[in-house]
Design a protein around this motif. Structure first.
Motif, short mmCIF file in Angstrom:
data_model
loop_
_atom_site.label_atom_id
_atom_site.label_comp_id
_atom_site.label_asym_id
_atom_site.label_seq_id
_atom_site.Cartn_x
_atom_site.Cartn_y
_atom_site.Cartn_z
N ALA A 236 -2.49 -90.50 -70.47
CA ALA A 236 -2.72 -89.78 -69.22
C ALA A 236 -3.76 -90.57 -68.43
O ALA A 236 -4.84 -90.86 -68.95
N LEU A 237 -3.43 -90.93 -67.21
CA LEU A 237 -4.28 -91.81 -66.41
C LEU A 237 -4.95 -91.02 -65.29
O LEU A 237 -4.29 -90.42 -64.45
N GLY A 238 -6.27 -91.03 -65.30
CA GLY A 238 -7.04 -90.38 -64.25
C GLY A 238 -8.13 -91.30 -63.75
O GLY A 238 -8.09 -92.52 -63.96
N ALA A 239 -9.12 -90.73 -63.10
CA ALA A 239 -10.20 -91.54 -62.53
C ALA A 239 -10.92 -92.35 -63.59
O ALA A 239 -11.35 -93.48 -63.34
N ALA A 240 -11.07 -91.80 -64.80
CA ALA A 240 -11.77 -92.51 -65.86
C ALA A 240 -11.07 -93.78 -66.28
O ALA A 240 -11.68 -94.70 -66.82
N GLN A 241 -9.75 -93.84 -66.04
CA GLN A 241 -8.97 -95.03 -66.38
C GLN A 241 -8.71 -95.91 -65.16
O GLN A 241 -7.85 -96.78 -65.18
N GLY A 242 -9.46 -95.68 -64.09
CA GLY A 242 -9.27 -96.44 -62.87
C GLY A 242 -8.17 -95.88 -61.99
O GLY A 242 -7.71 -96.56 -61.07
N GLY A 243 -7.76 -94.64 -62.28
CA GLY A 243 -6.64 -94.05 -61.55
C GLY A 243 -7.05 -93.29 -60.30
O GLY A 243 -8.18 -93.37 -59.83
N HIS A 244 -6.11 -92.51 -59.81
CA HIS A 244 -6.28 -91.78 -58.56
C HIS A 244 -7.23 -90.60 -58.72
O HIS A 244 -7.30 -89.98 -59.80
N THR A 245 -7.92 -90.27 -57.65
CA THR A 245 -8.76 -89.08 -57.60
C THR A 245 -8.14 -88.00 -56.73
O THR A 245 -8.71 -86.92 -56.58
N PHE A 246 -6.97 -88.29 -56.16
CA PHE A 246 -6.20 -87.33 -55.38
C PHE A 246 -4.79 -87.25 -55.96
O PHE A 246 -4.34 -88.18 -56.65
N PRO A 247 -4.07 -86.17 -55.69
CA PRO A 247 -2.73 -86.02 -56.26
C PRO A 247 -1.81 -87.19 -55.94
O PRO A 247 -1.81 -87.72 -54.82
N VAL A 248 -1.01 -87.59 -56.93
CA VAL A 248 -0.07 -88.70 -56.77
C VAL A 248 1.27 -88.16 -56.28
O VAL A 248 1.86 -87.27 -56.89
N GLN A 249 1.74 -88.70 -55.17
CA GLN A 249 2.96 -88.24 -54.52
C GLN A 249 4.14 -89.16 -54.74
O GLN A 249 5.29 -88.72 -54.67
N ALA A 250 3.92 -90.45 -55.00
CA ALA A 250 5.02 -91.40 -55.08
C ALA A 250 4.76 -92.45 -56.15
O ALA A 250 3.63 -92.90 -56.34
N LEU A 251 5.86 -92.85 -56.83
CA LEU A 251 5.82 -93.90 -57.84
C LEU A 251 7.05 -94.78 -57.65
O LEU A 251 8.13 -94.29 -57.33
#
Length: 420
Positions: A236-251
């Motif tokens: 699970a990727l979040g801010a701690a893993q360098g990920g987004h801090t806002f909801p992800v809409q597209a991949l």
């Protein structure tokens, strides 16, 4: 938990979100400013991990200079909304090479997603009414209606499996997201949980599932297929893993990279093998990024800021430098004097003679706009489409499908070329 881009939280809505932060993620109010461009020659698209391999259009191209994009020598452009408060009168230019087939009725709430099964000649549509409907592409008949157990937020058809992202509408936009999977060959079903928020988008790449959600802590979840044919949680990727801090809409994926985009307008690039975030474009857009498409070596993004942008890879990808941080083209360009409403969805397709065409739906114009690539010459507009989040196109039959906020599904097709 953050609300979503559908408007204030009423019943099944996802909430307005970000008021006071200069964001406008409401489908009805997200208005456009500038705009952007697209692709090299060729008809190969990756629309949310669905490859449209059409005949014609040339092969893979190298990097194109900025003067190449949107260079419509035929004088396209110049129509649309003028800047300022006044609304210009828009005359819809229905394409002569596209035929309207039918409106498909049955859903009782907004249609949020759609997928074409070219092998079985079927169309799948998902809705907030809690159903997935299966339609015959040949007759328009509804062949099956499946109650999936929640409001459908997204669906994907890949490698003989149907993936459906849903949530319990009674619990509102903070409801945990669920993914249900049906295997057409074996009839097996599996349910995946983990995201603590509605699932905005799904992507399947190789033997992995990626989901983007409005989970406050971890916005991207990954599962991997095991030897027994079951998907198991991986990371699970979040801010701690360098990920987004806002909801992800597209991949979207373009091996070896995964591209993700969020409600803030941030675009991230991930190494699929290592799971590391290798680049962040913090303000790729000024509003919610609604969709991503890969065409050959180019990444296309669309946003509620009203723009479509084209991104190219740097000459030698390296950590922190996969994409050029400045888009190679933005549509409509500042010089065009145009302003569209927010872009809800985009899809790429080849027309009846193999020319690559980009389609886009908007939140206030009630049309699907079509542009030829890479010139962005106008190819007309499909009218009477009301805030369509669902947009798919392609296949042997050359279909174009939209699903709108009223629950209506509309189908068009490319006409055979003259003399065919």
């Amino acid at each position: 938990m953050r609300d979503g881009p559908n408007g204030p939280s009423r019943g099944r809505g996802r909430g307005r979100g970000y008021q006071g932060r200069n964001f406008q993620p409401d489908y009805q109010t997200g208005r456009g400013g500038r705009g952007g461009g697209y692709g090299s020659g060729g008809g190969r698209f990756n629309n949310q991990n669905q490859n449209w391999n059409q005949q014609g259009g040339g092969g893979r191209g190298g990097r194109m200079g900025r003067g190449y994009w949107g260079n419509d020598q035929r004088g396209g452009g110049g129509r649309g909304r003028g800047r300022g408060r006044g609304r210009a009168v828009t005359k819809f230019n229905d394409p002569e090479d596209i035929q309207f087939l039918k409106s498909l009725k049955g859903h009782t709430d907004s249609v949020t997603c759609a997928a074409l099964d070219h092998d079985l000649d079927q169309l799948y549509t998902g809705s907030k009414d809690g159903t997935v409907r299966v339609w015959s592409c040949s007759t328009g008949e509804c062949k099956s209606t499946v109650e999936v157990g929640g409001a459908v937020d997204c669906l994907l058809l890949q490698q003989g499996r149907l993936y459906v992202g849903l949530h319990d509408p009674a619990r509102g936009p903070t409801a945990p997201g669920t993914i249900r999977i049906w295997d057409a060959a074996t009839g097996a079903e599996q349910t995946l949980t983990g995201p603590q928020g509605t699932i905005q988008t799904l992507l399947v790449a190789s033997d992995m599932i990626f989901s983007g959600s409005n989970d406050q802590a971890t916005t991207i979840h990954v599962w991997k297929l095991d030897a027994a044919g079951q998907f198991q949680p991986q990371v699970a990727l979040g801010a701690a893993q360098g990920g987004h801090t806002f909801p992800v809409q597209a991949l979207v994926v373009a091996s070896p990279f995964l591209f993700s985009a969020d409600w803030k307008g941030c675009l991230k690039v991930w190494d699929v093998t290592s799971g590391a975030c290798v680049q962040t474009l913090d303000r790729a857009h000024d509003n919610v990024i609604m969709g991503l498409v890969v065409w050959q070596d180019n990444l296309l993004s669309c946003s509620l800021d009203g723009t479509i942008k084209i991104w190219q890879a740097v000459e030698t990808p390296a950590p922190g430098a996969v994409l050029d941080p400045a888009p190679v083209y933005v549509h409509p360009p500042d010089t065009a004097g145009q302003q569209y409403g927010g872009v809800l969805a985009i899809a790429g397709v080849a027309d009846a003679v193999g020319t690559p065409v980009l389609l886009a739906t908007h939140n206030d114009d009630h049309v699907v706009r079509l542009w030829e690539l890479p010139t962005f010459a106008e190819r007309g507009e499909l009218s009477a489409v009301h805030d369509a989040r669902a947009l798919v196109a392609g296949g042997p039959a050359g279909l174009i499908v939209t699903g709108d906020k009223h629950g209506t599904v509309k189908v068009w097709k490319w006409k055979p070329p003259t003399g065919a």
